[in-house]
Write a protein that holds these residues in place. Structure first.
Motif, PDB file in Angstrom:
ATOM      1  N   GLY A 351       0.813  -1.207   0.000  1.00 53.86           N
ATOM      2  CA  GLY A 351       0.000   0.000   0.000  1.00 53.86           C
ATOM      3  C   GLY A 351       0.847   1.256   0.000  1.00 53.86           C
ATOM      4  O   GLY A 351       0.539   2.235  -0.688  1.00 53.86           O
ATOM      5  N   THR A 359      -5.510  -2.076   1.047  1.00 49.98           N
ATOM      6  CA  THR A 359      -4.826  -3.273   0.550  1.00 49.98           C
ATOM      7  C   THR A 359      -5.404  -4.494   1.271  1.00 49.98           C
ATOM      8  O   THR A 359      -5.682  -4.430   2.479  1.00 49.98           O
ATOM      9  N   VAL A 448      -4.970  -4.007  -4.337  1.00 50.77           N
ATOM     10  CA  VAL A 448      -4.872  -2.631  -3.827  1.00 50.77           C
ATOM     11  C   VAL A 448      -5.971  -1.801  -4.489  1.00 50.77           C
ATOM     12  O   VAL A 448      -6.380  -2.072  -5.625  1.00 50.77           O
TER      13      VAL A 448
END
Length: 862
Positions: A351, A359, A448
């Motif tokens: 992340g 994430t 993500v």
């Protein structure tokens, strides 16, 4: 400049007219006296003596008006003689018997002299006033020229200091408006869609045309014409401008405008526009704007070079941060921490590296559902660790868990289902996911998400390293039987990361690409345990040039050789497709390249493309004498290709920066040369002409006006001093002898003008290029000036010689030494000038040992 020349010549012309007027007055006096005498001799019985004297007095006044005092006095004396000879008895003789007649003649002469003096003094006063007006106008022209050059110097200083373009634009707009007397000034950039973006504006502008606004001017506005034709333009009547533009400017009272284009590296970049509330700008306004547009162009070119360099640095910084994150995760894996801790750490690192808002890491279960094992960021508000969900395309995670390939979704509104609804509630707009593969089986995924713009195009590749680490951690946790294999994998990964760090260090140090290529080839061969490695550049004709060759390849494929490999050779496939490739069978591969590979005994190869700024630049190929490379060999080469691409981009940026510095030096030298030529051929010659005119005017003044002669002489002396000062300034800007005679005569002139003895040793056969001559001259000039002012030296020696294609210049003195380049702007400027031309400069000498400056310059600039 033409108006200045006309006004400077006025005093000389006026002086010439004064001589002609005196001669004309004498001639008119002779004619008038002759005619008047002939007429009065016929009418002497009718016209009395008083009327005769009055008529002759009128003739004297006429001559005084036309020719001045001296011709008028001569005419008065001649008139008195004619009166005595023709009209006072006894006639035809100059003898006068009557005392009253004598008194009358004396009174006539005195009256004529008085009237002539009054008329002559009045005429001379008018001439002096006209001359003073002409001088005042000349001084005003010189003042305007000086202000314009000062404004150009101030703008050039802003450009040379490397200030941000916005500050330079604001400075240019302010200076242009001040120098040209504009009521409004704009600097605009031409956008691809034909509109303009206002970058700076001073004076009177509507809010719609403030800095940052976009505007599409239409003809006949001067700026619109300049941006369409690429030439300077003007509009002297805004009353004919239709539409909103005309209303804006008429509302501000703007009556006319002038604009000049800004050309950057051959293409039209934008323009500068000015407006006035007066009737119109002078005819030479466009020419006076040229210097400002050239300086603006230089500032823009410099900013673009710095921007490219910053992008390369950002790329290196991003790569370093990514490698640091990988090292931290690798450290956790190596320590044998529980998978839950490793997965959470990986989620945080991924992340952070990709700038994600959320994430998650999910495991694919046997029933096709997925279980969340790590959730960070905004994902934690909608998903919980341990919760299960069923993958549903087109969600990125759903595609990955169905296909086992990386995927992305740039608009979550296209997805359906509970998971998609939760993503929309969290404000996530785009997502990227990559698979986690453990022992060749799909184990799960890392995903993500972002609430803002899309992820970069290489996001999937940048996540690949983390998925490998996650897979390694999972494999370690799955059993002791695979412990040794996991350790080997970690060791391999550590070696690979160490190799990547070593290469990244070389790239960050800015080493030449050739050294980086050789190091990368060695590291790739070591990491993949290859028997040979090559790095090739793809040429425009489809062939490749070998830039690095190590191991077995170096025997048959030397550096610098050109080949045209054909598929199925791995390098050929990678060059054609732009994707990694491999070849495990060379027995049927055609072409000379394949023949050379077979002679080396190589059985398999892998290759990966090198992409520089979005274009295919070349590739890296590795060969082995064993059956095949590991399945992940292509992915393991990806990190090296990125570093090679960064090194090439950095080298290109440095080359562009060097070229930009060389262009700045050339532009500055050209400007100095132009200013020196203008001062010498224009201003200086006109001042000399003005001085001669003043001296001539002084010489022609009557002796009975000593104060006027003294005043003219004092002005002429001050003008001579100004000419001497101007001549010294012009010589310091750019010596004419350097352009006319070359470096040798110019150095000899420097030596003669130096305050201490200077020994010259000049051994050159040919003249270097102009930029090289100018650089060498200014180095010598600055060095001798510093020696004279600061070194307390008794003598100096200048040596100039030529060897092969290099010009060597050295300046040595016997002074106190201790010169420090960091403490003087002059030495720093010389260092920058020499380096911009591809040369080098060294300054040495301790306290008491004198100073030695050694300069090496190529005969032709780089």
């Amino acid at each position: 400049m033409k108006r200045t020349a006309t006004r400077l010549r006025l005093p000389v012309v006026w002086a010439g007219l004064s001589r002609w007027r005196r001669l004309t007055g004498v001639l008119i006096g002779l004619v008038v006296l002759t005619v008047l005498t002939l007429v009065l001799t016929q009418l002497h019985e009718i016209v009395n003596q008083s009327s005769q004297m009055l008529l002759y007095l009128l003739a004297v006044v006429v001559v005084a008006l036309v020719g001045g005092l001296v011709p008028a006095l001569a005419t008065a004396i001649a008139a008195s003689l004619l009166l005595a000879y023709y009209f006072i008895p006894p006639l035809h003789t100059f003898a006068i018997v009557d005392a009253n007649e004598v008194a009358a003649l004396v009174a006539f002469v005195l009256t004529a002299a008085t009237v002539s003096s009054v008329v002559g003094l009045a005429t001379r006063r008018r001439e002096a006033e006209a001359l003073a007006t002409a001088n005042a106008e000349s001084r005003e022209e010189l003042r305007v020229l000086a202000e314009e050059q000062a404004a150009l110097r101030r703008v050039a200083t802003l450009v040379a200091r490397g200030l941000p373009p916005a500050e330079v634009f604001a400075g240019v707009a302010d200076e242009v408006g001040h120098v040209l007397g504009a009521d409004a000034t704009l600097i605009a950039r031409l956008d691809p869609d034909g509109a303009t973006t206002i970058l700076a504006g001073v004076g009177h502008h509507p809010d719609e045309l403030a800095a940052g606004c976009r505007w599409k001017p239409e003809p006949p506005l001067a700026l619109a014409v300049a941006l369409r034709t690429g030439r300077a333009a003007r509009c002297d009547d805004y009353s004919r401008v239709a539409g909103a533009d005309g209303d804006y400017f008429r509302g501000l009272g703007i009556r006319s405008g002038v604009a000049a284009p800004i050309i950057v590296e051959g293409h039209l970049w934008g323009g500068i526009g000015i407006g006035t509330r007066r009737e119109r700008f002078p005819a030479d306004t466009e020419e006076r704007m040229v210097g400002f547009t050239e300086l603006t162009r230089t500032a823009i070119a410099n900013a673009e070079g710095r921007s490219q360099l910053e992008e390369s640095r950002d790329e290196l910084r991003r790569l370093a941060e990514e490698q640091a994150a990988l090292r931290r995760v690798a450290t956790l894996v190596a320590r044998g921490l529980p998978p839950a801790e490793v997965l959470e750490a990986v989620a945080h690192e991924v992340g952070s590296v990709l700038g994600a808002d959320g994430t998650n890491i999910a495991r694919l279960d046997p029933d096709g559902a997925a279980t969340f094992l790590a959730v960070v960021g905004v994902h934690s508000a909608g998903y919980q660790v341990g919760s299960r969900w069923r993958p549903q395309p087109p969600l990125a995670s759903g595609v990955v868990l169905r296909t086992g390939r990386p995927a992305r979704l740039d608009d979550s509104r296209q997805a359906a289902g509970e998971f998609a609804d939760a993503a929309r509630r969290l404000g996530l707009r785009s997502s990227v996911a990559v698979p986690i593969v453990v022992e060749d089986r799909l184990w799960g995924s890392i995903a993500v998400g972002r609430q803002r713009e899309r992820f970069p195009a290489d996001a999937e590749e940048r996540m690949a390293g983390f998925t490998e680490l996650v897979g390694t951690a999972i494999a370690n946790a799955e059993g002791r039987a695979q412990l040794e294999e996991s350790r080997d994998e970690l060791r391999r990964l550590a070696d690979e990361q160490a190799a990547l760090r070593r290469v990244a260090t070389l790239v960050a140090r800015g080493l030449p690409p050739a050294e980086v290529f050789a190091a990368v080839a060695e590291e790739v061969a070591s990491v993949l345990t290859a028997d040979g490695t090559v790095i090739v550049r793809l040429d425009s004709d489809g062939a490749t040039t070998l830039l690095a060759s190590v191991g077995a390849h170096s025997a048959e494929l030397p550096v610098g050789s050109r080949w045209k490999p054909e598929p199925p050779v791995a390098v050929a496939v990678a060059m054609r497709t732009g994707r990694p490739a491999r070849c495990d069978d060379y027995t049927r591969a055609p072409g000379e390249y394949a023949d050379a590979v077979r002679r080396l005994g190589l059985q398999s190869s892998v290759a990966a493309p090198i992409v520089v700024e979005g274009r295919l630049w070349g590739g890296i190929g590795a060969g082995a004498r064993r059956a095949s490379f590991p399945a992940d060999a292509e992915q393991r080469m990806a990190g090296f290709t990125e570093l090679v691409g960064t090194a090439i981009a950095n080298a290109d940026s440095r080359a562009q920066l060097t070229a930009s510095r060389a262009r700045i030096v050339a532009a500055a030298d050209h400007a100095r040369r132009r200013i020196e030529r203008d001062l010498h051929d224009g201003t200086q010659q006109r001042l000399v002409a003005l001085g001669l005119g003043l001296r001539l005017a002084q010489a022609t003044q009557p002796a009975d006006l000593p104060e006027l002669q003294t005043q003219i002489g004092r002005v002429a002396a001050e003008l001579d001093g100004a000419i001497d000062e101007l001549r010294e300034i012009a010589r310091g800007i750019h010596p004419a002898i350097l352009s006319e005679g070359g470096l040798g005569p110019a150095l000899r002139t420097l030596a003669r003008r130096a305050a201490i003895p200077v020994e010259l040793d000049i051994r050159i056969d040919t003249r270097p290029a102009d930029p090289i001559e100018v650089a060498a001259y200014y180095v010598a000039s600055e060095a001798l000036t510093n020696t004279t002012r600061h070194a307390q030296a008794s003598c100096a020696k200048v040596t100039l010689e030529q060897t092969d294609s290099v010009l060597h210049l050295s300046i040595r003195d016997d002074g106190i030494g201790g010169a420090d380049p960091a403490r003087g702007s002059g030495l720093i400027g010389l260092h920058d000038r020499v380096q911009a031309l591809g040369g080098s400069i060294e300054i040495s000498g301790g306290c008491g040992d004198g100073t030695l400056i050694v300069v090496q310059l190529p005969l032709q600039p780089a």
